[in-house]
Design a protein around this motif. Structure first.
Motif, PDB file in Angstrom:
ATOM      1  N   PRO A   7       0.832  -1.217  -0.194  1.00  0.00           N
ATOM      2  CA  PRO A   7       0.313  -0.092   0.212  1.00  0.00           C
ATOM      3  C   PRO A   7       1.356   1.182  -0.298  1.00  0.00           C
ATOM      4  CG  PRO A   7       0.026  -0.662   2.166  1.00  0.00           C
ATOM      5  CD  PRO A   7       0.751  -1.871   0.718  1.00  0.00           C
ATOM      6  N   VAL A   8       0.144   2.178  -0.840  1.00  0.00           N
ATOM      7  CA  VAL A   8       0.784   3.855  -0.640  1.00  0.00           C
ATOM      8  C   VAL A   8       1.186   4.260   0.637  1.00  0.00           C
ATOM      9  CG1 VAL A   8       1.346   6.226  -1.531  1.00  0.00           C
ATOM     10  CG2 VAL A   8      -0.095   3.815  -2.411  1.00  0.00           C
ATOM     11  N   ILE A   9       0.182   4.197   1.760  1.00  0.00           N
ATOM     12  CA  ILE A   9       0.424   4.461   2.690  1.00  0.00           C
ATOM     13  C   ILE A   9       0.331   3.370   3.513  1.00  0.00           C
ATOM     14  CG2 ILE A   9      -0.630   6.035   4.636  1.00  0.00           C
ATOM     15  CD1 ILE A   9      -2.189   7.593   2.855  1.00  0.00           C
ATOM     16  N   PRO A  10       1.462   2.545   4.560  1.00  0.00           N
ATOM     17  CA  PRO A  10       1.546   2.152   5.732  1.00  0.00           C
ATOM     18  C   PRO A  10      -0.122   0.756   6.578  1.00  0.00           C
ATOM     19  CG  PRO A  10       3.264   2.168   4.908  1.00  0.00           C
ATOM     20  CD  PRO A  10       2.442   3.728   4.382  1.00  0.00           C
ATOM     21  N   ASP A  11      -0.387  -0.209   6.561  1.00  0.00           N
ATOM     22  CA  ASP A  11      -1.395  -0.260   7.624  1.00  0.00           C
ATOM     23  C   ASP A  11      -1.744   0.569   8.869  1.00  0.00           C
ATOM     24  OD1 ASP A  11      -2.550  -1.130   5.251  1.00  0.00           O
ATOM     25  OD2 ASP A  11      -1.578  -3.228   5.604  1.00  0.00           O
ATOM     26  N   ALA A  12       0.000   0.673   9.279  1.00  0.00           N
ATOM     27  CA  ALA A  12       0.345   1.301  10.546  1.00  0.00           C
ATOM     28  C   ALA A  12      -0.862   2.424  10.788  1.00  0.00           C
ATOM     29  CB  ALA A  12       1.426   0.283  10.979  1.00  0.00           C
ATOM     30  N   ILE A  13       0.327   2.965   9.527  1.00  0.00           N
ATOM     31  CA  ILE A  13      -0.120   4.670   9.528  1.00  0.00           C
ATOM     32  C   ILE A  13      -1.248   4.587  10.219  1.00  0.00           C
ATOM     33  CG2 ILE A  13      -0.283   6.264   8.564  1.00  0.00           C
ATOM     34  CD1 ILE A  13       2.877   5.959   7.920  1.00  0.00           C
ATOM     35  N   LEU A  14      -2.281   3.971   8.752  1.00  0.00           N
ATOM     36  CA  LEU A  14      -4.598   4.050   8.844  1.00  0.00           C
ATOM     37  C   LEU A  14      -4.349   3.502   9.852  1.00  0.00           C
ATOM     38  CD1 LEU A  14      -4.637   2.991   4.792  1.00  0.00           C
ATOM     39  CD2 LEU A  14      -4.710   5.039   5.976  1.00  0.00           C
ATOM     40  N   ASP A  15      -4.086   2.079  10.832  1.00  0.00           N
ATOM     41  CA  ASP A  15      -3.974   1.833  12.316  1.00  0.00           C
ATOM     42  C   ASP A  15      -4.339   3.255  13.228  1.00  0.00           C
ATOM     43  OD1 ASP A  15      -4.767  -0.607  10.630  1.00  0.00           O
ATOM     44  OD2 ASP A  15      -3.212  -1.748  12.007  1.00  0.00           O
ATOM     45  N   GLN A  16      -3.392   3.579  13.167  1.00  0.00           N
ATOM     46  CA  GLN A  16      -2.798   5.533  13.738  1.00  0.00           C
ATOM     47  C   GLN A  16      -4.186   6.363  13.363  1.00  0.00           C
ATOM     48  OE1 GLN A  16       0.808   6.150  13.851  1.00  0.00           O
ATOM     49  NE2 GLN A  16       1.421   5.384  15.282  1.00  0.00           N
ATOM     50  N   LEU A  17      -4.681   6.418  12.412  1.00  0.00           N
ATOM     51  CA  LEU A  17      -5.548   7.559  12.072  1.00  0.00           C
ATOM     52  C   LEU A  17      -6.610   7.049  12.642  1.00  0.00           C
ATOM     53  CD1 LEU A  17      -4.327   8.233   8.866  1.00  0.00           C
ATOM     54  CD2 LEU A  17      -4.724   9.885  10.953  1.00  0.00           C
ATOM     55  N   LEU A  18      -6.861   5.870  12.020  1.00  0.00           N
ATOM     56  CA  LEU A  18      -8.526   5.700  12.613  1.00  0.00           C
ATOM     57  C   LEU A  18      -8.812   5.073  14.144  1.00  0.00           C
ATOM     58  CD1 LEU A  18      -9.509   3.577   9.392  1.00  0.00           C
ATOM     59  CD2 LEU A  18     -10.187   5.293   9.553  1.00  0.00           C
ATOM     60  N   ALA A  19      -6.868   5.266  14.770  1.00  0.00           N
ATOM     61  CA  ALA A  19      -7.374   4.479  16.471  1.00  0.00           C
ATOM     62  C   ALA A  19      -8.800   5.302  17.037  1.00  0.00           C
ATOM     63  CB  ALA A  19      -6.124   4.492  16.906  1.00  0.00           C
ATOM     64  N   GLY A  20     -10.056   4.926  17.388  1.00  0.00           N
ATOM     65  CA  GLY A  20     -11.342   5.212  18.734  1.00  0.00           C
ATOM     66  C   GLY A  20     -11.304   6.479  17.502  1.00  0.00           C
ATOM     67  N   ALA A  21     -10.967   6.009  16.253  1.00  0.00           N
ATOM     68  CA  ALA A  21     -12.818   7.443  15.600  1.00  0.00           C
ATOM     69  C   ALA A  21     -13.595   5.690  14.705  1.00  0.00           C
ATOM     70  CB  ALA A  21     -11.826   8.085  14.691  1.00  0.00           C
ATOM     71  N   ASP A  22     -14.958   6.301  14.653  1.00  0.00           N
ATOM     72  CA  ASP A  22     -14.965   5.757  13.785  1.00  0.00           C
ATOM     73  C   ASP A  22     -15.491   5.786  12.319  1.00  0.00           C
ATOM     74  OD1 ASP A  22     -17.974   3.895  12.779  1.00  0.00           O
ATOM     75  OD2 ASP A  22     -19.363   5.457  13.529  1.00  0.00           O
ATOM     76  N   ALA A  23     -15.352   4.740  11.689  1.00  0.00           N
ATOM     77  CA  ALA A  23     -14.362   4.271  10.383  1.00  0.00           C
ATOM     78  C   ALA A  23     -15.744   4.658   9.508  1.00  0.00           C
ATOM     79  CB  ALA A  23     -14.069   3.856   9.970  1.00  0.00           C
ATOM     80  N   LYS A  24     -17.430   4.433   9.775  1.00  0.00           N
ATOM     81  CA  LYS A  24     -17.827   5.678   8.824  1.00  0.00           C
ATOM     82  C   LYS A  24     -18.216   7.059   9.350  1.00  0.00           C
ATOM     83  CE  LYS A  24     -21.005   2.134  10.605  1.00  0.00           C
ATOM     84  NZ  LYS A  24     -21.609   0.921  11.297  1.00  0.00           N
ATOM     85  N   THR A  25     -17.755   7.692   9.621  1.00  0.00           N
ATOM     86  CA  THR A  25     -17.298   9.031   9.648  1.00  0.00           C
ATOM     87  C   THR A  25     -16.177   9.677   8.752  1.00  0.00           C
ATOM     88  OG1 THR A  25     -16.700   9.110  11.684  1.00  0.00           O
ATOM     89  CG2 THR A  25     -19.132   9.566  12.257  1.00  0.00           C
TER      90      THR A  25
END
Length: 194
Positions: A7-25
């Motif tokens: 992936p262009v952006i590693p999954d670990a970084i995406l996990d950090q961005l989405l941590a604690g946030a609702d992915a639907k929003t």
């Protein structure tokens, strides 16, 4: 067996961005995507100032931030624009006095080209993006390209077109207070090189 592409952006970084946030929003107004766009824009502006200050030997340095509201395709975005002491920094990403993010004018022009009036474009932008844009702004944007359109319309045509397609569509047009059927003629010529 096909290998999985990195992936262009590693999954670990995406996990950090989405941590604690609702992915639907994430795609909602002021959601994760808008916050990420704001953060990336401000980071790029800081990098531009760093580059500007690196070449300055007069002792110029940072001088806080200015506030600017910029219109984007998804709504308005409040940015912190870095400043320098001498006032010589002019960002390239969002220039001084620019109030619209690059790409916003193209959307207005495309709506205008599709036959929408300035009032209809204003209402459309309000419905879709929640942006209050004056009809004067839309007129200013469209007037900026009228010269280009006129030049394109008056360009010299080829002497020979091997194929020419002619068509017409009848539409109802308001003319002198009455609604009349008028024909819009379309001619498409194919050059010898295709």
């Amino acid at each position: 067996m096909a290998r999985r592409k990195e992936p262009v952006i590693p999954d670990a970084i995406l996990d950090q961005l989405l941590a604690g946030a609702d992915a639907k929003t994430a795609f909602d107004p002021n959601g994760l995507l808008d916050q990420l766009k704001k953060a990336l824009t401000e980071r790029a502006l800081k990098a531009e100032l760093d580059h500007h200050l690196a070449g300055d030997e007069s002792g110029n340095r940072r001088n806080g931030y200015g506030r600017k509201t910029v219109l984007t395709e998804r709504g308005s975005m409040d940015l912190s624009i870095p400043r320098d002491r001498t006032g010589t920094f002019d960002p390239a990403l969002i220039a001084k006095y620019q109030r619209r993010f690059p790409g916003f004018d193209e959307k207005i022009i495309s709506m205008y080209a599709r036959g929408m009036s300035t009032r209809e474009i204003t209402g459309h932008l309000r419905e879709l993006y929640g942006i209050e844009v004056s009809a004067d702004l839309i007129s200013t944007v469209t007037d900026a390209v009228i010269e280009e359109v006129t030049t394109w319309q008056n360009r010299p045509l080829e002497a020979i077109y091997p194929l020419v397609f002619l068509d017409a569509i009848r539409v109802k047009i308001r003319d002198e207070g009455l609604v009349r059927n008028k024909a819009i003629h379309v001619a498409i010529g194919v050059r010898a090189d295709g």
